[in-house]
Design a protein around this motif. Sequence first.
Motif, PDB file in Angstrom:
ATOM      1  N   LYS A 187       6.359   7.770   9.291  1.00 45.61           N
ATOM      2  CA  LYS A 187       5.405   8.766   8.803  1.00 45.61           C
ATOM      3  C   LYS A 187       4.254   8.114   8.055  1.00 45.61           C
ATOM      4  O   LYS A 187       3.140   8.640   8.011  1.00 45.61           O
ATOM      5  CB  LYS A 187       6.113   9.762   7.879  1.00 45.61           C
ATOM      6  CG  LYS A 187       6.950  10.797   8.603  1.00 45.61           C
ATOM      7  CD  LYS A 187       7.542  11.777   7.598  1.00 45.61           C
ATOM      8  CE  LYS A 187       8.359  12.859   8.311  1.00 45.61           C
ATOM      9  NZ  LYS A 187       8.962  13.817   7.343  1.00 45.61           N
ATOM     10  N   THR A 188       4.537   6.969   7.449  1.00 46.96           N
ATOM     11  CA  THR A 188       3.534   6.301   6.604  1.00 46.96           C
ATOM     12  C   THR A 188       2.746   5.242   7.354  1.00 46.96           C
ATOM     13  O   THR A 188       1.527   5.129   7.158  1.00 46.96           O
ATOM     14  CB  THR A 188       4.224   5.653   5.390  1.00 46.96           C
ATOM     15  OG1 THR A 188       5.070   6.616   4.745  1.00 46.96           O
ATOM     16  CG2 THR A 188       3.193   5.151   4.389  1.00 46.96           C
ATOM     17  N   PHE A 189       3.402   4.480   8.217  1.00 44.35           N
ATOM     18  CA  PHE A 189       2.753   3.330   8.846  1.00 44.35           C
ATOM     19  C   PHE A 189       2.769   3.366  10.368  1.00 44.35           C
ATOM     20  O   PHE A 189       2.401   2.385  11.020  1.00 44.35           O
ATOM     21  CB  PHE A 189       3.428   2.028   8.379  1.00 44.35           C
ATOM     22  CG  PHE A 189       3.506   1.889   6.884  1.00 44.35           C
ATOM     23  CD1 PHE A 189       2.362   1.624   6.138  1.00 44.35           C
ATOM     24  CD2 PHE A 189       4.717   2.030   6.217  1.00 44.35           C
ATOM     25  CE1 PHE A 189       2.422   1.497   4.767  1.00 44.35           C
ATOM     26  CE2 PHE A 189       4.786   1.903   4.837  1.00 44.35           C
ATOM     27  CZ  PHE A 189       3.636   1.635   4.106  1.00 44.35           C
ATOM     28  N   GLY A 190       3.205   4.489  10.953  1.00 48.05           N
ATOM     29  CA  GLY A 190       3.380   4.572  12.408  1.00 48.05           C
ATOM     30  C   GLY A 190       2.114   4.384  13.213  1.00 48.05           C
ATOM     31  O   GLY A 190       2.155   3.856  14.329  1.00 48.05           O
ATOM     32  N   THR A 191       0.968   4.801  12.699  1.00 42.77           N
ATOM     33  CA  THR A 191      -0.301   4.668  13.427  1.00 42.77           C
ATOM     34  C   THR A 191      -1.370   4.129  12.480  1.00 42.77           C
ATOM     35  O   THR A 191      -1.192   4.108  11.267  1.00 42.77           O
ATOM     36  CB  THR A 191      -0.778   6.028  13.977  1.00 42.77           C
ATOM     37  OG1 THR A 191      -1.077   6.903  12.868  1.00 42.77           O
ATOM     38  CG2 THR A 191       0.281   6.665  14.859  1.00 42.77           C
ATOM     39  N   GLU A 192      -2.483   3.718  13.072  1.00 47.91           N
ATOM     40  CA  GLU A 192      -3.600   3.205  12.273  1.00 47.91           C
ATOM     41  C   GLU A 192      -4.121   4.296  11.334  1.00 47.91           C
ATOM     42  O   GLU A 192      -4.474   4.029  10.176  1.00 47.91           O
ATOM     43  CB  GLU A 192      -4.730   2.736  13.196  1.00 47.91           C
ATOM     44  CG  GLU A 192      -5.873   2.032  12.464  1.00 47.91           C
ATOM     45  CD  GLU A 192      -5.453   0.707  11.857  1.00 47.91           C
ATOM     46  OE1 GLU A 192      -6.000   0.362  10.789  1.00 47.91           O
ATOM     47  OE2 GLU A 192      -4.583   0.031  12.440  1.00 47.91           O
TER      48      GLU A 192
ATOM     49  N   VAL B 131       1.277  -5.748   6.044  1.00 48.49           N
ATOM     50  CA  VAL B 131      -0.182  -5.738   6.211  1.00 48.49           C
ATOM     51  C   VAL B 131      -0.825  -4.682   5.313  1.00 48.49           C
ATOM     52  O   VAL B 131      -1.825  -4.945   4.652  1.00 48.49           O
ATOM     53  CB  VAL B 131      -0.543  -5.476   7.690  1.00 48.49           C
ATOM     54  CG1 VAL B 131      -2.045  -5.263   7.837  1.00 48.49           C
ATOM     55  CG2 VAL B 131      -0.097  -6.645   8.553  1.00 48.49           C
ATOM     56  N   ALA B 132      -0.235  -3.474   5.282  1.00 48.50           N
ATOM     57  CA  ALA B 132      -0.792  -2.393   4.466  1.00 48.50           C
ATOM     58  C   ALA B 132      -0.735  -2.740   2.985  1.00 48.50           C
ATOM     59  O   ALA B 132      -1.667  -2.435   2.225  1.00 48.50           O
ATOM     60  CB  ALA B 132      -0.033  -1.095   4.730  1.00 48.50           C
ATOM     61  N   THR B 133       0.347  -3.386   2.566  1.00 47.25           N
ATOM     62  CA  THR B 133       0.467  -3.792   1.163  1.00 47.25           C
ATOM     63  C   THR B 133      -0.601  -4.805   0.806  1.00 47.25           C
ATOM     64  O   THR B 133      -1.223  -4.728  -0.267  1.00 47.25           O
ATOM     65  CB  THR B 133       1.865  -4.383   0.897  1.00 47.25           C
ATOM     66  OG1 THR B 133       2.858  -3.393   1.181  1.00 47.25           O
ATOM     67  CG2 THR B 133       1.999  -4.826  -0.549  1.00 47.25           C
ATOM     68  N   LYS B 134      -0.838  -5.751   1.710  1.00 46.03           N
ATOM     69  CA  LYS B 134      -1.878  -6.758   1.453  1.00 46.03           C
ATOM     70  C   LYS B 134      -3.258  -6.098   1.367  1.00 46.03           C
ATOM     71  O   LYS B 134      -4.076  -6.447   0.505  1.00 46.03           O
ATOM     72  CB  LYS B 134      -1.874  -7.814   2.553  1.00 46.03           C
ATOM     73  CG  LYS B 134      -2.890  -8.950   2.309  1.00 46.03           C
ATOM     74  CD  LYS B 134      -2.867  -9.975   3.416  1.00 46.03           C
ATOM     75  CE  LYS B 134      -3.822 -11.123   3.110  1.00 46.03           C
ATOM     76  NZ  LYS B 134      -5.199 -10.679   2.839  1.00 46.03           N
ATOM     77  N   GLN B 135      -3.522  -5.136   2.257  1.00 44.14           N
ATOM     78  CA  GLN B 135      -4.805  -4.433   2.224  1.00 44.14           C
ATOM     79  C   GLN B 135      -4.984  -3.679   0.907  1.00 44.14           C
ATOM     80  O   GLN B 135      -6.062  -3.704   0.307  1.00 44.14           O
ATOM     81  CB  GLN B 135      -4.891  -3.455   3.403  1.00 44.14           C
ATOM     82  CG  GLN B 135      -5.046  -4.132   4.755  1.00 44.14           C
ATOM     83  CD  GLN B 135      -5.020  -3.138   5.904  1.00 44.14           C
ATOM     84  OE1 GLN B 135      -4.371  -2.087   5.819  1.00 44.14           O
ATOM     85  NE2 GLN B 135      -5.724  -3.441   6.982  1.00 44.14           N
TER      86      GLN B 135
ATOM     87  N   LEU C 155      -3.404   3.992   2.430  1.00 42.34           N
ATOM     88  CA  LEU C 155      -4.327   3.265   1.559  1.00 42.34           C
ATOM     89  C   LEU C 155      -5.118   4.228   0.685  1.00 42.34           C
ATOM     90  O   LEU C 155      -5.310   3.979  -0.515  1.00 42.34           O
ATOM     91  CB  LEU C 155      -5.280   2.406   2.390  1.00 42.34           C
ATOM     92  CG  LEU C 155      -4.662   1.193   3.078  1.00 42.34           C
ATOM     93  CD1 LEU C 155      -5.688   0.508   3.980  1.00 42.34           C
ATOM     94  CD2 LEU C 155      -4.135   0.198   2.051  1.00 42.34           C
ATOM     95  N   ARG C 156      -5.566   5.326   1.276  1.00 41.97           N
ATOM     96  CA  ARG C 156      -6.345   6.301   0.504  1.00 41.97           C
ATOM     97  C   ARG C 156      -5.470   6.962  -0.573  1.00 41.97           C
ATOM     98  O   ARG C 156      -5.921   7.202  -1.683  1.00 41.97           O
ATOM     99  CB  ARG C 156      -6.935   7.349   1.435  1.00 41.97           C
ATOM    100  CG  ARG C 156      -8.050   8.145   0.803  1.00 41.97           C
ATOM    101  CD  ARG C 156      -9.139   8.498   1.768  1.00 41.97           C
ATOM    102  NE  ARG C 156     -10.274   9.110   1.086  1.00 41.97           N
ATOM    103  CZ  ARG C 156     -11.288   8.423   0.581  1.00 41.97           C
ATOM    104  NH1 ARG C 156     -11.314   7.109   0.674  1.00 41.97           N
ATOM    105  NH2 ARG C 156     -12.286   9.048  -0.035  1.00 41.97           N
ATOM    106  N   TRP C 157      -4.227   7.241  -0.230  1.00 43.62           N
ATOM    107  CA  TRP C 157      -3.306   7.820  -1.202  1.00 43.62           C
ATOM    108  C   TRP C 157      -3.071   6.849  -2.366  1.00 43.62           C
ATOM    109  O   TRP C 157      -3.055   7.252  -3.534  1.00 43.62           O
ATOM    110  CB  TRP C 157      -1.979   8.140  -0.512  1.00 43.62           C
ATOM    111  CG  TRP C 157      -0.895   8.503  -1.484  1.00 43.62           C
ATOM    112  CD1 TRP C 157      -0.655   9.722  -2.035  1.00 43.62           C
ATOM    113  CD2 TRP C 157       0.078   7.606  -2.037  1.00 43.62           C
ATOM    114  NE1 TRP C 157       0.409   9.648  -2.904  1.00 43.62           N
ATOM    115  CE2 TRP C 157       0.880   8.369  -2.924  1.00 43.62           C
ATOM    116  CE3 TRP C 157       0.341   6.248  -1.871  1.00 43.62           C
ATOM    117  CZ2 TRP C 157       1.935   7.805  -3.638  1.00 43.62           C
ATOM    118  CZ3 TRP C 157       1.388   5.680  -2.588  1.00 43.62           C
ATOM    119  CH2 TRP C 157       2.176   6.468  -3.453  1.00 43.62           C
ATOM    120  N   ARG C 158      -2.939   5.551  -2.035  1.00 44.67           N
ATOM    121  CA  ARG C 158      -2.695   4.555  -3.104  1.00 44.67           C
ATOM    122  C   ARG C 158      -3.903   4.416  -4.011  1.00 44.67           C
ATOM    123  O   ARG C 158      -3.773   4.236  -5.240  1.00 44.67           O
ATOM    124  CB  ARG C 158      -2.340   3.188  -2.479  1.00 44.67           C
ATOM    125  CG  ARG C 158      -1.899   2.156  -3.524  1.00 44.67           C
ATOM    126  CD  ARG C 158      -0.699   2.636  -4.278  1.00 44.67           C
ATOM    127  NE  ARG C 158      -0.320   1.749  -5.374  1.00 44.67           N
ATOM    128  CZ  ARG C 158      -0.855   1.777  -6.586  1.00 44.67           C
ATOM    129  NH1 ARG C 158      -1.819   2.651  -6.859  1.00 44.67           N
ATOM    130  NH2 ARG C 158      -0.430   0.961  -7.526  1.00 44.67           N
TER     131      ARG C 158
END
Length: 487
Positions: free
Chosen positions: A238-243, A293-297, A250-253
């Motif tokens: 649900k969180t990382f399944g698609t771009e 990858v998302a964490t690094k971004q 990222l926007r939520w964080r």
Amino acid sequence: MTVEVVKVEEETQKVDGVAATKEEPKSVTKCSSYKEESNFLSDLKEFERKALNEFKAKLEEASLGNSLLNKEEETIKKNEKAAAGGVVEKEKEAEKPVDEEAEQEEDKNPKEQIAQEVEKEAEKEEEKNEAEGEEKCVEVDKDIALWGVPLLPSKGAEGIDVILLKFLRAREFKVNDALEMLKNTLQWRKGNKIDSILDEDLEVDLSSAAYMNGVDREGHPVCYNIYGVFESDELYQKTFGTEEKRGQFLRWRLRLMEQGIQKLDFKPGGISSLLQINDLKNAPVLAKKELRVATKQAVDLLQNNYPEFVARNIIINAPFWYYALNALISPFLTQRTKSKFVVARPAKVTETLLKYIPAEELPVQYGGFKRENDFEFSKEGGAVSEITLKAGSTETIEIQAPEIGTTITWDLTVLGWEVSYKEEFVPTDEGSYTIIVQKGKKMGSHEGPIRNTFKNNEAGKLVLTIDNASSKKKRVLYRYKTKNFSS
């Protein structure tokens, strides 16, 4: 041998139905080394004050010159185009023979002259509007603010020094680099509409993955990041399944960061940074590429656009791979960055967190006394006390209840437990029987804090007994409150 920690006698003073002790237990020890750099001008070093003044001068110039949002190139191109157009017109006029011009003037009839005059007036009006537009554009830079603080130094906003010092410290007081970082941040915020992010209705709900909760001993808001929740394949997809979903993450964080900043105070001496807790228990960071990858971004965005907003970064439940990763990246980190990190292995999580966060503000799942939607203890009452339980010794905590109908509520925890614990109510009347509230049992090392409530039907005292048969001393934290409903 039993040592009474809270020994209450009849002649002691009564407070809220509970007798005060002759010798109060010590309060919880704070971490004295936990201190941020001062934002008061008088506390800055000479080179820091000089850099701050230079930064403010350059910022003022950039604001008045309308170049904070990278408009310099657009303005230059516009001026070059206007200048080039003027040269061409002059060249064309120079090529016209004098006789031809005179002839043209003679041939003009009154209607043509009126039309030309109208056209000239229209051109003048257009030039005037463009000039006014440019002035308005300049005003935009003058009114630019960051986290509610106006950035034009001559406005004298109270929080501007604190904001600018963040960018200076992030760039080791190199003024040009700090100004470039500030410009990039402003451009990024404008391009991504960050100033309105708090009003957005994001589809993703990741409140279990990261949340703000309480404050530390210095008053910094605390942000908890729980990586283990992504062990669930359903939540992970649900969180990382698609771009698109990763973009929403990222926007939520970023919105969570902005929510945390709303709790800060940018006045000198105010709390202007957060405490970050990163829980790596069951974290699948290395195993799952999208999360990595998302964490690094997210980290890159926060580092580049939120300088010096982390007072301290505490890593808890660190797995073996974290130490290997840290050994690789540590040589590339500045000493300033390294000094903000604290790492705690699983057995030391509660002990480490309590150095920075008071027990009443630390969530119960981390060994503290804070519970969701808990109204039993207010911030004004129920102060936490601490005693040291020596190896091979027994301690008792006594809470007086001299009036019938008194309700006693208490929290208690022992760091690392591995002790025996029981709860009893002992009536004042020697002819009455002792009531077993919680029969004695061996408490394992993974036990959480205890909360219990007891209402008495006769005068007496509640006795909490902790028996430490181990060879190590233990820290005991507790608090209690009483209510009397008989009146």
